[in-house]
Motif scaffolding. Sequence first.
Motif, PDB file in Angstrom:
ATOM      1  N   GLY A   8       0.799  -1.214   0.000  1.00 58.36           N
ATOM      2  CA  GLY A   8       0.000   0.000   0.000  1.00 58.36           C
ATOM      3  C   GLY A   8       0.825   1.254   0.000  1.00 58.36           C
ATOM      4  N   HIS A   9       0.131   2.344  -0.174  1.00 53.76           N
ATOM      5  CA  HIS A   9       0.770   3.657  -0.256  1.00 53.76           C
ATOM      6  C   HIS A   9       1.317   4.085   1.101  1.00 53.76           C
ATOM      7  N   MET A  10       2.487   4.685   1.061  1.00 55.54           N
ATOM      8  CA  MET A  10       3.128   5.197   2.269  1.00 55.54           C
ATOM      9  C   MET A  10       2.694   6.630   2.563  1.00 55.54           C
ATOM     10  N   ASP A  11       2.268   7.336   1.537  1.00 55.50           N
ATOM     11  CA  ASP A  11       2.050   8.784   1.627  1.00 55.50           C
ATOM     12  C   ASP A  11       0.578   9.159   1.781  1.00 55.50           C
ATOM     13  N   LEU A  12      -0.106   8.512   2.708  1.00 56.40           N
ATOM     14  CA  LEU A  12      -1.507   8.842   2.970  1.00 56.40           C
ATOM     15  C   LEU A  12      -1.611  10.199   3.651  1.00 56.40           C
ATOM     16  N   THR A  13      -2.657  10.939   3.325  1.00 61.78           N
ATOM     17  CA  THR A  13      -2.890  12.207   4.024  1.00 61.78           C
ATOM     18  C   THR A  13      -3.311  11.904   5.465  1.00 61.78           C
ATOM     19  N   GLU A  14      -3.149  12.878   6.337  1.00 65.83           N
ATOM     20  CA  GLU A  14      -3.544  12.691   7.746  1.00 65.83           C
ATOM     21  C   GLU A  14      -5.023  12.318   7.860  1.00 65.83           C
ATOM     22  N   ASP A  15      -5.870  12.950   7.052  1.00 65.68           N
ATOM     23  CA  ASP A  15      -7.307  12.653   7.099  1.00 65.68           C
ATOM     24  C   ASP A  15      -7.626  11.242   6.615  1.00 65.68           C
ATOM     25  N   SER A  16      -6.754  10.670   5.805  1.00 70.12           N
ATOM     26  CA  SER A  16      -6.989   9.327   5.270  1.00 70.12           C
ATOM     27  C   SER A  16      -6.691   8.224   6.278  1.00 70.12           C
ATOM     28  N   ILE A  17      -5.793   8.492   7.208  1.00 65.35           N
ATOM     29  CA  ILE A  17      -5.326   7.449   8.125  1.00 65.35           C
ATOM     30  C   ILE A  17      -6.480   6.796   8.895  1.00 65.35           C
ATOM     31  N   PRO A  18      -7.376   7.554   9.543  1.00 69.77           N
ATOM     32  CA  PRO A  18      -8.465   6.880  10.260  1.00 69.77           C
ATOM     33  C   PRO A  18      -9.442   6.160   9.316  1.00 69.77           C
ATOM     34  N   LEU A  19      -9.628   6.679   8.111  1.00 69.79           N
ATOM     35  CA  LEU A  19     -10.512   6.023   7.145  1.00 69.79           C
ATOM     36  C   LEU A  19      -9.951   4.658   6.736  1.00 69.79           C
ATOM     37  N   VAL A  20      -8.663   4.642   6.438  1.00 69.10           N
ATOM     38  CA  VAL A  20      -8.010   3.388   6.030  1.00 69.10           C
ATOM     39  C   VAL A  20      -7.978   2.410   7.200  1.00 69.10           C
ATOM     40  N   ARG A  21      -7.665   2.898   8.386  1.00 67.82           N
ATOM     41  CA  ARG A  21      -7.597   2.010   9.553  1.00 67.82           C
ATOM     42  C   ARG A  21      -8.952   1.364   9.828  1.00 67.82           C
ATOM     43  N   THR A  22     -10.030   2.131   9.747  1.00 69.30           N
ATOM     44  CA  THR A  22     -11.377   1.574   9.955  1.00 69.30           C
ATOM     45  C   THR A  22     -11.686   0.525   8.895  1.00 69.30           C
ATOM     46  N   ALA A  23     -11.347   0.798   7.650  1.00 66.91           N
ATOM     47  CA  ALA A  23     -11.596  -0.158   6.570  1.00 66.91           C
ATOM     48  C   ALA A  23     -10.790  -1.444   6.777  1.00 66.91           C
ATOM     49  N   LEU A  24      -9.543  -1.312   7.224  1.00 66.33           N
ATOM     50  CA  LEU A  24      -8.726  -2.498   7.507  1.00 66.33           C
ATOM     51  C   LEU A  24      -9.298  -3.303   8.669  1.00 66.33           C
ATOM     52  N   ASP A  25      -9.733  -2.605   9.727  1.00 63.48           N
ATOM     53  CA  ASP A  25     -10.346  -3.296  10.871  1.00 63.48           C
ATOM     54  C   ASP A  25     -11.551  -4.114  10.415  1.00 63.48           C
ATOM     55  N   GLU A  26     -12.384  -3.512   9.589  1.00 65.01           N
ATOM     56  CA  GLU A  26     -13.586  -4.211   9.091  1.00 65.01           C
ATOM     57  C   GLU A  26     -13.212  -5.426   8.243  1.00 65.01           C
ATOM     58  N   LEU A  27     -12.257  -5.256   7.352  1.00 65.35           N
ATOM     59  CA  LEU A  27     -11.842  -6.345   6.475  1.00 65.35           C
ATOM     60  C   LEU A  27     -11.248  -7.508   7.265  1.00 65.35           C
ATOM     61  N   LEU A  28     -10.390  -7.205   8.226  1.00 63.37           N
ATOM     62  CA  LEU A  28      -9.690  -8.262   8.964  1.00 63.37           C
ATOM     63  C   LEU A  28     -10.579  -8.971   9.965  1.00 63.37           C
ATOM     64  N   LYS A  29     -11.639  -8.315  10.384  1.00 62.45           N
ATOM     65  CA  LYS A  29     -12.540  -8.908  11.373  1.00 62.45           C
ATOM     66  C   LYS A  29     -13.010 -10.300  10.944  1.00 62.45           C
ATOM     67  N   GLN A  30     -13.352 -10.454   9.674  1.00 66.07           N
ATOM     68  CA  GLN A  30     -13.859 -11.743   9.191  1.00 66.07           C
ATOM     69  C   GLN A  30     -12.812 -12.852   9.245  1.00 66.07           C
ATOM     70  N   TYR A  31     -11.535 -12.497   9.178  1.00 65.27           N
ATOM     71  CA  TYR A  31     -10.475 -13.508   9.217  1.00 65.27           C
ATOM     72  C   TYR A  31      -9.998 -13.772  10.637  1.00 65.27           C
ATOM     73  N   ALA A  32     -10.232 -12.833  11.526  1.00 64.45           N
ATOM     74  CA  ALA A  32      -9.739 -12.962  12.898  1.00 64.45           C
ATOM     75  C   ALA A  32     -10.662 -13.784  13.775  1.00 64.45           C
ATOM     76  N   GLU A  33     -11.892 -13.985  13.343  1.00 60.33           N
ATOM     77  CA  GLU A  33     -12.866 -14.654  14.202  1.00 60.33           C
ATOM     78  C   GLU A  33     -12.462 -16.069  14.581  1.00 60.33           C
ATOM     79  N   ASP A  34     -11.725 -16.756  13.705  1.00 61.75           N
ATOM     80  CA  ASP A  34     -11.304 -18.114  14.043  1.00 61.75           C
ATOM     81  C   ASP A  34     -10.000 -18.140  14.831  1.00 61.75           C
TER      82      ASP A  34
END
Length: 162
Positions: A8-34
Amino acid sequence: MTTIAVTGHMDLTEDSIPLVRTALDELLKQYAEDGELVGVSCIAKGSDSLFAEAVLAAGGRLTVVIPSQDYRQSKVKPDHAALFDHLVEAADEVLVLPHETANRQAYESANAVLIERADRLVAVWNGEPSTGKGGTADTVLAAQGAGIPVDVVWPRGAARKN
């Protein structure tokens, strides 16, 4: 067990960081359940570190791939050093590749390790084509060529610094 690598991109804007982190949390949730999630990351500033933090927050295990022997000293800037060191300490496995210096060959080798170990690849990517420098788009193409499913994460409002 599901092993998910990140590019992924290294140069995310400050405003993008929480958006990306929330999206990653949601995506990984389905794999972490087991309880069998393994994340593989080079833990560079930006997407790689956000992904690594999300893996740990989901209860997964972290594998860190460091592209070269001098990477920490020569490439990790002071504003990222504390997080980098924390993620290395939190990792279950740390692979330091044998390259002496951080250069394109070292990064390409690191990306090859990511693809080799991954069942899936998460790409924090705006979808723009490759510039031919071994970046995110090139890693996505390599994963697709190897038959590895790719999940693109680029939430509405995400942007790169100019």
